[in-house]
Structure formats: C-alpha cells, structure tokens
Design a protein around this motif. Structure first.
Motif, PDB file in Angstrom:
ATOM      1  N   ASP A  75     -34.007  50.540  -9.908  1.00 41.04           N
ATOM      2  CA  ASP A  75     -35.065  49.979  -9.068  1.00 41.04           C
ATOM      3  C   ASP A  75     -34.902  50.404  -7.607  1.00 41.04           C
ATOM      4  OD1 ASP A  75     -36.057  48.757 -11.302  1.00 41.04           O
ATOM      5  OD2 ASP A  75     -35.421  46.732 -10.766  1.00 41.04           O
ATOM      6  N   ALA A  76     -33.664  50.502  -7.136  1.00 40.44           N
ATOM      7  CA  ALA A  76     -33.435  50.920  -5.748  1.00 40.44           C
ATOM      8  C   ALA A  76     -33.936  52.336  -5.509  1.00 40.44           C
ATOM      9  CB  ALA A  76     -31.949  50.824  -5.412  1.00 40.44           C
ATOM     10  N   ALA A  77     -33.823  53.190  -6.538  1.00 39.72           N
ATOM     11  CA  ALA A  77     -34.288  54.572  -6.413  1.00 39.72           C
ATOM     12  C   ALA A  77     -35.807  54.673  -6.519  1.00 39.72           C
ATOM     13  CB  ALA A  77     -33.630  55.438  -7.484  1.00 39.72           C
ATOM     14  N   ALA A  78     -36.473  53.570  -6.840  1.00 37.22           N
ATOM     15  CA  ALA A  78     -37.941  53.557  -6.949  1.00 37.22           C
ATOM     16  C   ALA A  78     -38.619  53.120  -5.663  1.00 37.22           C
ATOM     17  CB  ALA A  78     -38.373  52.642  -8.095  1.00 37.22           C
ATOM     18  N   GLU A  79     -37.835  52.872  -4.623  1.00 33.62           N
ATOM     19  CA  GLU A  79     -38.409  52.500  -3.331  1.00 33.62           C
ATOM     20  C   GLU A  79     -38.761  53.755  -2.524  1.00 33.62           C
ATOM     21  OE1 GLU A  79     -39.268  49.526  -2.467  1.00 33.62           O
ATOM     22  OE2 GLU A  79     -38.448  48.623  -4.267  1.00 33.62           O
ATOM     23  N   PRO A  80     -39.711  53.666  -1.583  1.00 30.55           N
ATOM     24  CA  PRO A  80     -40.508  52.506  -1.169  1.00 30.55           C
ATOM     25  C   PRO A  80     -41.759  52.270  -2.019  1.00 30.55           C
ATOM     26  CG  PRO A  80     -41.053  54.354   0.214  1.00 30.55           C
ATOM     27  CD  PRO A  80     -39.964  54.839  -0.723  1.00 30.55           C
ATOM     28  N   LEU A  81     -41.983  53.101  -3.029  1.00 28.39           N
ATOM     29  CA  LEU A  81     -43.170  52.941  -3.867  1.00 28.39           C
ATOM     30  C   LEU A  81     -43.195  51.571  -4.533  1.00 28.39           C
ATOM     31  CD1 LEU A  81     -45.705  54.353  -5.085  1.00 28.39           C
ATOM     32  CD2 LEU A  81     -44.208  55.178  -6.929  1.00 28.39           C
ATOM     33  N   GLY A  82     -42.018  51.091  -4.940  1.00 28.73           N
ATOM     34  CA  GLY A  82     -41.929  49.758  -5.522  1.00 28.73           C
ATOM     35  C   GLY A  82     -42.253  49.688  -6.992  1.00 28.73           C
ATOM     36  N   ARG A  83     -42.359  50.830  -7.650  1.00 27.56           N
ATOM     37  CA  ARG A  83     -42.592  50.860  -9.097  1.00 27.56           C
ATOM     38  C   ARG A  83     -42.131  52.214  -9.626  1.00 27.56           C
ATOM     39  NH1 ARG A  83     -46.668  54.348 -10.386  1.00 27.56           N
ATOM     40  NH2 ARG A  83     -48.277  54.792  -8.818  1.00 27.56           N
ATOM     41  N   ALA A  96     -34.201  59.293   4.499  1.00 33.13           N
ATOM     42  CA  ALA A  96     -33.886  60.046   5.712  1.00 33.13           C
ATOM     43  C   ALA A  96     -34.130  59.239   6.980  1.00 33.13           C
ATOM     44  CB  ALA A  96     -34.707  61.333   5.746  1.00 33.13           C
ATOM     45  N   THR A  97     -35.068  58.316   6.917  1.00 38.75           N
ATOM     46  CA  THR A  97     -35.424  57.539   8.107  1.00 38.75           C
ATOM     47  C   THR A  97     -34.910  56.103   8.052  1.00 38.75           C
ATOM     48  OG1 THR A  97     -37.595  57.046   7.114  1.00 38.75           O
ATOM     49  CG2 THR A  97     -37.464  58.937   8.599  1.00 38.75           C
ATOM     50  N   GLY A  98     -33.990  55.835   7.153  1.00 41.34           N
ATOM     51  CA  GLY A  98     -33.351  54.524   7.098  1.00 41.34           C
ATOM     52  C   GLY A  98     -34.200  53.406   6.556  1.00 41.34           C
ATOM     53  N   GLN A  99     -35.250  53.727   5.817  1.00 40.58           N
ATOM     54  CA  GLN A  99     -36.134  52.689   5.295  1.00 40.58           C
ATOM     55  C   GLN A  99     -35.873  52.363   3.821  1.00 40.58           C
ATOM     56  OE1 GLN A  99     -40.331  53.090   7.112  1.00 40.58           O
ATOM     57  NE2 GLN A  99     -39.502  55.171   7.179  1.00 40.58           N
ATOM     58  N   VAL A 100     -34.937  53.080   3.227  1.00 38.81           N
ATOM     59  CA  VAL A 100     -34.517  52.796   1.852  1.00 38.81           C
ATOM     60  C   VAL A 100     -33.050  52.394   1.891  1.00 38.81           C
ATOM     61  CG1 VAL A 100     -34.042  53.809  -0.401  1.00 38.81           C
ATOM     62  CG2 VAL A 100     -36.200  54.308   0.747  1.00 38.81           C
ATOM     63  N   ASP A 101     -32.720  51.276   1.269  1.00 36.63           N
ATOM     64  CA  ASP A 101     -31.352  50.771   1.243  1.00 36.63           C
ATOM     65  C   ASP A 101     -30.567  51.476   0.147  1.00 36.63           C
ATOM     66  OD1 ASP A 101     -29.008  49.387   1.295  1.00 36.63           O
ATOM     67  OD2 ASP A 101     -29.853  47.454   0.656  1.00 36.63           O
ATOM     68  N   ILE A 102     -29.683  52.362   0.569  1.00 34.65           N
ATOM     69  CA  ILE A 102     -28.930  53.150  -0.404  1.00 34.65           C
ATOM     70  C   ILE A 102     -27.676  52.433  -0.899  1.00 34.65           C
ATOM     71  CG2 ILE A 102     -27.456  54.382   1.231  1.00 34.65           C
ATOM     72  CD1 ILE A 102     -27.970  56.923  -0.453  1.00 34.65           C
ATOM     73  N   THR A 103     -27.317  51.317  -0.280  1.00 32.29           N
ATOM     74  CA  THR A 103     -26.066  50.646  -0.644  1.00 32.29           C
ATOM     75  C   THR A 103     -26.049  50.184  -2.098  1.00 32.29           C
ATOM     76  OG1 THR A 103     -26.902  48.512   0.158  1.00 32.29           O
ATOM     77  CG2 THR A 103     -25.665  49.879   1.717  1.00 32.29           C
ATOM     78  N   LYS A 104     -27.227  49.815  -2.628  1.00 29.75           N
ATOM     79  CA  LYS A 104     -27.298  49.376  -4.017  1.00 29.75           C
ATOM     80  C   LYS A 104     -27.006  50.514  -4.987  1.00 29.75           C
ATOM     81  CE  LYS A 104     -30.860  45.885  -3.068  1.00 29.75           C
ATOM     82  NZ  LYS A 104     -32.252  45.474  -3.358  1.00 29.75           N
ATOM     83  N   MET A 105     -27.174  51.728  -4.513  1.00 31.23           N
ATOM     84  CA  MET A 105     -27.010  52.883  -5.375  1.00 31.23           C
ATOM     85  C   MET A 105     -25.626  53.506  -5.269  1.00 31.23           C
ATOM     86  SD  MET A 105     -30.647  54.506  -4.242  1.00 31.23           S
ATOM     87  CE  MET A 105     -30.438  56.027  -5.131  1.00 31.23           C
ATOM     88  N   MET A 106     -24.870  53.156  -4.266  1.00 29.65           N
ATOM     89  CA  MET A 106     -23.616  53.846  -3.994  1.00 29.65           C
ATOM     90  C   MET A 106     -22.589  53.694  -5.113  1.00 29.65           C
ATOM     91  SD  MET A 106     -24.174  55.422  -1.277  1.00 29.65           S
ATOM     92  CE  MET A 106     -22.537  56.037  -0.889  1.00 29.65           C
ATOM     93  N   SER A 107     -22.565  52.548  -5.769  1.00 32.59           N
ATOM     94  CA  SER A 107     -21.568  52.320  -6.802  1.00 32.59           C
ATOM     95  C   SER A 107     -21.810  53.175  -8.035  1.00 32.59           C
ATOM     96  CB  SER A 107     -21.544  50.848  -7.217  1.00 32.59           C
ATOM     97  OG  SER A 107     -22.795  50.474  -7.768  1.00 32.59           O
ATOM     98  N   ALA A 108     -23.032  53.706  -8.155  1.00 26.21           N
ATOM     99  CA  ALA A 108     -23.346  54.563  -9.312  1.00 26.21           C
ATOM    100  C   ALA A 108     -24.046  55.822  -8.847  1.00 26.21           C
ATOM    101  CB  ALA A 108     -24.220  53.789 -10.296  1.00 26.21           C
ATOM    102  N   ALA A 109     -23.566  56.368  -7.741  1.00 28.41           N
ATOM    103  CA  ALA A 109     -24.219  57.529  -7.136  1.00 28.41           C
ATOM    104  C   ALA A 109     -24.292  58.720  -8.076  1.00 28.41           C
ATOM    105  CB  ALA A 109     -23.498  57.918  -5.845  1.00 28.41           C
ATOM    106  N   SER A 110     -23.354  58.808  -8.994  1.00 29.88           N
ATOM    107  CA  SER A 110     -23.351  59.954  -9.909  1.00 29.88           C
ATOM    108  C   SER A 110     -24.223  59.732 -11.122  1.00 29.88           C
ATOM    109  CB  SER A 110     -21.929  60.236 -10.378  1.00 29.88           C
ATOM    110  OG  SER A 110     -21.451  59.167 -11.162  1.00 29.88           O
ATOM    111  N   ARG A 111     -24.926  58.586 -11.179  1.00 29.64           N
ATOM    112  CA  ARG A 111     -25.708  58.300 -12.365  1.00 29.64           C
ATOM    113  C   ARG A 111     -27.147  57.929 -12.016  1.00 29.64           C
ATOM    114  NH1 ARG A 111     -21.121  55.162 -13.235  1.00 29.64           N
ATOM    115  NH2 ARG A 111     -22.286  53.220 -13.175  1.00 29.64           N
ATOM    116  N   GLN A 112     -27.686  58.550 -10.989  1.00 32.36           N
ATOM    117  CA  GLN A 112     -29.039  58.201 -10.574  1.00 32.36           C
ATOM    118  C   GLN A 112     -30.059  58.744 -11.560  1.00 32.36           C
ATOM    119  OE1 GLN A 112     -29.765  56.051  -8.101  1.00 32.36           O
ATOM    120  NE2 GLN A 112     -27.567  55.853  -8.272  1.00 32.36           N
ATOM    121  N   PRO A 113     -31.177  58.013 -11.764  1.00 35.25           N
ATOM    122  CA  PRO A 113     -32.152  58.366 -12.779  1.00 35.25           C
ATOM    123  C   PRO A 113     -33.283  59.241 -12.277  1.00 35.25           C
ATOM    124  CG  PRO A 113     -32.664  56.225 -11.897  1.00 35.25           C
ATOM    125  CD  PRO A 113     -31.413  56.680 -11.192  1.00 35.25           C
TER     126      PRO A 113
END
Length: 278
Positions: free
Chosen positions: A214-222, A260-277
């Motif tokens: 879900d974090a990788a689906a931002e800022p679209l939100g879906r 790139a502009t700091g509007q997406v929170d990447i911290t939720k993704m850091m623990s699984a950075a190698s497994r992004q969808p």
C-alpha cells in the motif's frame, strides 16, 4: 488519423499474455489491428493470431516459440514475470524475470528491422539499480542463458530472493541495450509500474505485507489496473514514440515524483526494500 499508433498490420509478440498486464496488452494490441502472437506458460483466452506455450526457465522453449512465429517482428512486449519475497525459488525468479526475458529478446531482435521496438516490465522494486551498476554489468557481460544462470548461482548474495535484483537487472540491461540496438534502428525501453491488481498481488501481500504494498501505491492511493499499465506499454512501442529509447518509464500514479519531493513516506517500505511489488 485512424491508426495514429501505427499498429494495424504490425506483427508483435506478447509474453505473459495469460493474465494481468500481459493479457491487457495483448487485448489492446488486437483491438488496434496488430497481428498478435502470444507466449505464456498457461494458455491465453485472448483471440490472437497464435499462441505458443513457453517456459521462460527453459531457453529451448523460447527458441522454438520464436522460430514457430518466424517472419518479421515489429514489436516485442516482455510482460511475463514472477513475484519475489520467497514465494518462488530465487533462481526461478531470476530465470523468468531477467534471464529468460533477455534470451527471448535476443531471439526476436534478429527478426526486427528499422523501427522495431522492445518493452519490458520492470518494477519500483528495482529502484536500487543505480547503487549496483558494476555488479549488474558483470551479469550483462555473460553470454547466453546458461552463462547468466551460472553467474547468478555464483553470486547468490547479490541475487538474494531474486525479485529486486531481477528487476534491477532489467532496468540496467534496458539502458545498456538502448545504446546498442538503436544503431540498428531498434528501440528498447522498460516500464516501472506501481502496485497493480494482478493475480500476483496475493503473493505480494503474503510475502511483503499489505502495508508495504500500500505504501508503494501512494500518492495515487489505490492499485492500478492491468489496462492502465498496458496503455503506456503500447504507446512506448508505437510509431508516436519513434525516438524514445533506453528509458525507464514510471507508470506509478506519481510515486516516483512524490518520493523525490518528500511527499511519499518511504519508511514503511524500508524493512522490505528488496521485496517491493509491481
């Protein structure tokens, strides 16, 4: 201009046409008047000119499939892929997502002429590519499927669970080959989808966690739809994109820009950075 994209009568190959982005791409190309030849492990219901069962883990099946289509090929859409996160053996993921994709492309390119185009699906999961270019160049220096697999088996610490590294490899390979193939008048590009509602999504949720996806689906939100991903693939291989070459095209509803502009929170993704969808 009734055929502004220029697909009417063109001969194209779509790998991964059974479901998801590949199926949506094949359907769109059929609607645009292309002669579509589909490749996949499972038989597709799309009414294409032909369908051939392949296994991207088996280079001989790829060679036979391309020989069976024969003739001039105008475009290749590399849409087949496996998810990562441990859902499949790491080497199977590498074979399908990169080694088989590269081998298939190498069989098709000799059948292309001036104006030919190739597009592959990478992923936001491959965002670490720029930090590992020297490593990926070692892999790209291998000749053929077996040599590439031998390199992967000798570098399991780099390959890890397979998904992120395979998608990074697609990105680096695309940029490298862009400078090579354009001398023959052939373009090669790749897309960078955000999470897309395909049959793979259940595996991504199980292995990476829904909150990471879900974090990788931002800022679209879906999540995007396969059809929304297919349109840019078809566009980038069309006559309208005649000098677009060697690019990594985000199709992500603004994820890359937000990151790139700091509007997406990447911290939720850091623990699984190698497994992004994707």
């Amino acid at each position: 201009m009734t055929d502004i994209l220029g697909y009417k009568g063109k001969r194209v190959i779509v790998s991964g046409c059974f479901s998801g982005m590949g199926e949506a791409t094949a359907k769109l190309l059929v609607d645009l008047g292309a002669e579509v030849h589909g490749f996949d492990f499972k038989e597709s219901a799309v009414p294409m000119a032909s369908f051939t069962q392949i296994d991207l883990r088996d280079p001989a099946s790829l060679e036979a499939a391309v020989a069976g289509v024969g003739g001039k090929i105008d475009a290749l859409f590399n849409c087949a892929g496996l998810p990562g996160g441990g859902g499949f053996p790491a080497m199977d993921v590498m074979k399908v997502n990169f080694l088989g994709t590269r081998h298939l492309t190498e069989q098709v390119v000799p059948l292309m002429g001036q104006g030919g185009a190739v597009v592959s699906i990478a992923s936001t999961g491959g965002l670490g590519w720029s930090r590992r270019i020297p490593v990926h160049m070692q892999l790209l220096a291998t000749k053929g499927f077996d040599a590439g697999l031998a390199w992967c088996e000798a570098n399991v610490e780099q390959v890890s669970e397979g998904y992120a590294f395979s998608k990074e490899a697609v990105i680096v390979w695309t940029q490298f080959m862009g400078a090579q193939l354009i001398k023959k008048g052939i373009r090669i590009n790749c897309s960078l989808p955000s999470p897309t509602q395909t049959p793979m999504m259940a595996t991504f949720h199980a292995t990476s966690g829904k909150e990471v996806v879900d974090a990788a689906a931002e800022p679209l939100g879906r999540y995007t739809t396969p059809a929304e991903q297919a349109g840019p693939l078809v566009l980038i291989c069309s006559d309208l994109a005649g000098v677009v070459n060697g690019i990594v095209m985000p199709v992500d509803g603004g994820f890359m820009g937000g990151l790139a502009t700091g509007q997406v929170d990447i911290t939720k993704m850091m623990s699984a950075a190698s497994r992004q969808p994707a």
